[in-house]
Design a protein around this motif. Structure first.
Motif: not given
Length: 601
Positions: A377-383, A415-424, A446-452
């Motif tokens: 999986g993938y995750g951050l403290t911020e998520s 290619n930065e991964i941007l997130l939006r949702g209730k866990t952010i 802004r996650t600071g991670d690049a991806g697709y």
């Protein structure tokens, strides 16, 4: 489904499960695991919640928990939540200066500490922390300083609430607790700059309970989870709360270095880990294969080949394996794979989440091939941890799986991964400017991670701030190369050097045991590790292995020169964060002379 707020969750579970075991911890004096029932868990939290009121804790104030993993960490957390109080976890390995910074930044009055190391660090900065009033010590074996007249032990703290004289206040606060209350402030380990306090609200955890019910369909209250990663880390913290929510038994591993012993004593069905754990498993199996000969070696290699076809080509794709393949796999499952799992201590395994760093495709394929359900999986403290994870079928090796329900993703600039949702997260504690830069104008994090994204799955390519640009103008993603190289059994740690340099080089910490073994086989004599690592035969060994591993990379991305280091990267030297991430700027400073030599004409 109803999800209970963390202020009352353990009490609702005690009503449901009563005298079933909720927690276990290892008593090192007795050399046995001590059980804590749901009723005992609930009662201790009630008493601790009353003790907090007795100490004068106010709603939504911040208290600190500075300890290695212990049941008391959960008691303190849940007692705090019952009072609408915010907990601020500190890594057990934090230095006095880190403790001082966090205590002052979060204005902590009461700090729970684990063992002697944490007590010593905290008491040394007490005069430098204006807000800090009292330490509460978990371990009775801690020796207090003579001048310390304010600290108390955890059993003394519990006595303050034993009569439950403030139960009416606790219940009133619990009744007023809501999803918009702040639950935790989690300080990032700070690979660059000072740590930032990530605010996690109760709504984030409640949403993760919902999303993980939809994703982790085989997780039930019959599971047993080994708590291995530090509870300070969002991955383990959110996982422990999820386990409590699901009625899963949590077995708490006090000392990370003891995991190989404790995992065999518990034989869990679940355990969160970082890829390094599985790299060690892979390395161990490769070592056995390399030392084997004849039919034994052939059988092991055939088992892995059959396992790959069975698990990855058929089950993963939701196809029915042909009878011959099924029979072959069942044979290997009952012999080779069963022995492997039993040797690790995971023969009862349900699934094993892993995140926190990239895992190589080679290791990922191997773990699935031998029948271990590795949930990448993938995750951050911020998520609040999970952003995405693979499902048990219909996943692609190399991806970090499908996004959890309700979370939106967008690919932004570079290619930065941007997130939006209730866990952010809603932002960083008392840092409005930093918070503002962490989000786009229209509210994407802004996650600071690049991806697709491809076919509904998320792929990571690099950490944007880690991207190096050589003096020739070429961009290098160091993590991709590091992930590939660390698979090798002779390499324990690696840090790529390339920023503003003519070519790519590397600092390599060898696996000293394997290097010594190789030297013995080849009759290489040496007086010290430093001398051995300068031997031309050892350097040639590493060069050939590195060249083989990096073949898939473009010529300008490949390591041209390297240094073999006689000492590992360490937190003590400031080279690693508390989550064992490399601090590149520190490494470049500590090894400046050796690095500069690599680039001399």
């Amino acid at each position: 489904m109803t999800y209970h707020h963390l202020s009352v969750l353990v009490h609702r579970q005690a009503e449901k499960y009563g005298d079933r075991v909720a927690l276990k911890y290892r008593d090192y004096d007795k050399a046995q695991w001590m059980p804590v029932t749901w009723n005992q868990f609930s009662e201790t939290v009630h008493i601790a919640a009353n003790a907090l009121v007795e100490m004068g804790v106010s709603e939504q104030e911040n208290i600190g928990v500075f300890s290695q993993n212990k049941p008391e960490c959960l008691y303190a957390d849940l007692a705090a939540f019952a009072n609408r109080v915010v907990t601020v976890p500190l890594y057990a390995t934090s230095s006095p200066s880190q403790v001082q910074y966090i205590v002052n930044d979060a204005e902590i009055r009461f700090l729970f500490v684990g063992e002697q190391f944490q007590y010593d660090a905290a008491i040394s900065v007490l005069p430098l922390c204006k807000s800090l009033e009292r330490l509460i010590i978990f371990d009775r074996a801690v020796v207090k300083e003579e001048r310390d007249t304010t600290s108390i032990y955890f059993d003394e703290f519990l006595k303050m609430g034993e009569a439950r004289q403030h139960q009416a206040i606790v219940e009133e606060r619990s009744n007023q607790a809501n999803s918009e209350d702040l639950a935790n402030i989690l300080y990032t380990s700070g690979t660059t700059g000072e740590p930032k306090g990530v605010m996690i609200h109760h709504s984030c955890y409640l949403e993760q309970f919902r999303t993980h019910d939809l994703r982790l369909l085989t997780m039930t209250d019959k599971d047993v989870s080994m708590n291995f990663l530090p509870m300070t880390h969002i991955f383990e913290k959110a996982w422990c709360y999820l386990c409590i929510n699901k009625g899963v038994q949590i077995c708490i591993n006090l000392r990370p270095t003891d995991i190989q012993m404790t995992i065999k004593e518990i034989r869990p069905t679940l355990m969160c880990s970082v890829p390094r754990f599985w790299e060690k498993v892979y390395d161990g199996v490769q070592e056995v294969i390399n030392k084997s000969t004849g039919i034994k070696k052939s059988l092991m290699m055939d088992a892995i080949k059959i396992g790959k076809i069975y698990n990855l080509d058929y089950l993963r794709m939701e196809k029915t394996p042909p009878l011959t393949l099924r029979l072959k796999y069942k044979f290997y499952e009952k012999t080779i794979f069963s022995l492997l799992k039993k040797t690790i201590g995971i023969e009862n395994g349900n699934f094993f989440p892993t995140a926190g760093a990239a895992i190589s495709d080679e290791i990922n394929e191997f773990i699935h091939s031998v029948g271990i359900n590795l949930v990448v999986g993938y995750g951050l403290t911020e998520s609040t941890a999970t952003v995405s994870c693979i499902t048990l079928t219909d996943y692609t090796i190399g991806s970090v799986g499908k996004l959890i329900d309700g979370l939106e993703v967008k690919i932004g600039k570079d290619n930065e991964i941007l997130l939006r949702g209730k866990t952010i997260t809603k932002g960083y504690y008392e840092k409005a400017e930093v918070t503002a830069t962490a989000f786009t104008e229209d509210g994407w994090f802004r996650t600071g991670d690049a991806g697709y994204m491809k076919d509904g799955e998320l792929y990571l390519t690099e950490r944007i701030k880690d991207l190096f640009k050589t003096s020739n103008g070429k961009y290098i993603a160091p993590q991709a190369l590091e992930t590939k190289l660390v698979v090798d059994r002779y390499i324990d740690q690696v840090a790529i050097i390339a920023n503003q340099r003519k070519f790519v080089s590397a600092l390599i910490v060898p696996d000293y045991g394997h290097v010594k073994e190789y030297a013995k086989e080849k009759g290489i004599e040496f007086a010290s590790m430093e001398e051995l690592l300068q031997n031309s035969a050892i350097i040639s060994l590493f060069k050939s292995r590195i060249d083989t591993l990096q073949q898939q990379f473009a010529n300008y991305e490949q390591v041209k020169k390297f240094v073999l280091l006689p000492e590992p990267f360490s937190m003590e030297k400031g080279e690693l964060t508390n989550t064992l991430k490399v601090k590149r700027n520190v490494l470049e400073g500590n090894y400046k002379e050796a690095i500069d030599k690599l680039y001399e004409e």
